[in-house]
Design a protein around this motif. Sequence first.
Motif, short mmCIF file in Angstrom:
data_model
loop_
_atom_site.label_atom_id
_atom_site.label_comp_id
_atom_site.label_asym_id
_atom_site.label_seq_id
_atom_site.Cartn_x
_atom_site.Cartn_y
_atom_site.Cartn_z
N TRP A 1 -8.39 3.56 -2.50
CA TRP A 1 -9.28 3.96 -1.43
C TRP A 1 -9.80 5.35 -1.77
O TRP A 1 -9.03 6.29 -1.91
N THR B 1 0.85 -1.19 0.00
CA THR B 1 0.00 0.00 0.00
C THR B 1 0.88 1.24 0.00
O THR B 1 2.01 1.21 0.51
N ARG C 1 -12.98 1.06 -0.53
CA ARG C 1 -11.98 0.37 -1.35
C ARG C 1 -12.60 -0.03 -2.68
O ARG C 1 -13.58 -0.76 -2.72
#
Length: 165
Positions: A139, A98, A144
């Motif tokens: 996001w 991420t 999401r």
Amino acid sequence: MRVLWLPVLGLAALTSACASVDAPEPVATAATSAPAPVAGYDWHYTPDGDTARLAYGVEESDDLRLGLDCTAGSGKVELASLAGTGAREIHLESGGETERFRAEGEPSEIHDGDILTASASTAEPVMQRFRRVGWIAQWVGGEREVYAPHPGSEAGVERFFAMCG
């Protein structure tokens, strides 16, 4: 009286035998498998001379969820995304990696909210994972959104990164 204790002792022995057996490990399926593609949405790879675009959205429409642009061999990607008014971050995830990219924003003339732009290196772990697995999630407003390719379009993801460097 002795007859009543026999079942209780048997149950106690059985319970302690069961307690010593290790529980099987859960099988990871959803977390390790690729997400399903969404009908009507796909990755579209468009090379143009020494530049390329990889866009997730509805083909030949203004419905773009995430766009990536690069110049051949640059090792850099320009990101474009829609977000709520005032948002200044593009948050991406792929296969456990991420990253949050600080973004510039300007009001969209077509959609509600802002158009965000940010720069990223193709060497970022989230970009490298996207290249390997073929899908990425974003996001947006706390939700999401997963952008998975349909069969055949995942090759465009690899061609994009091969060109960008």
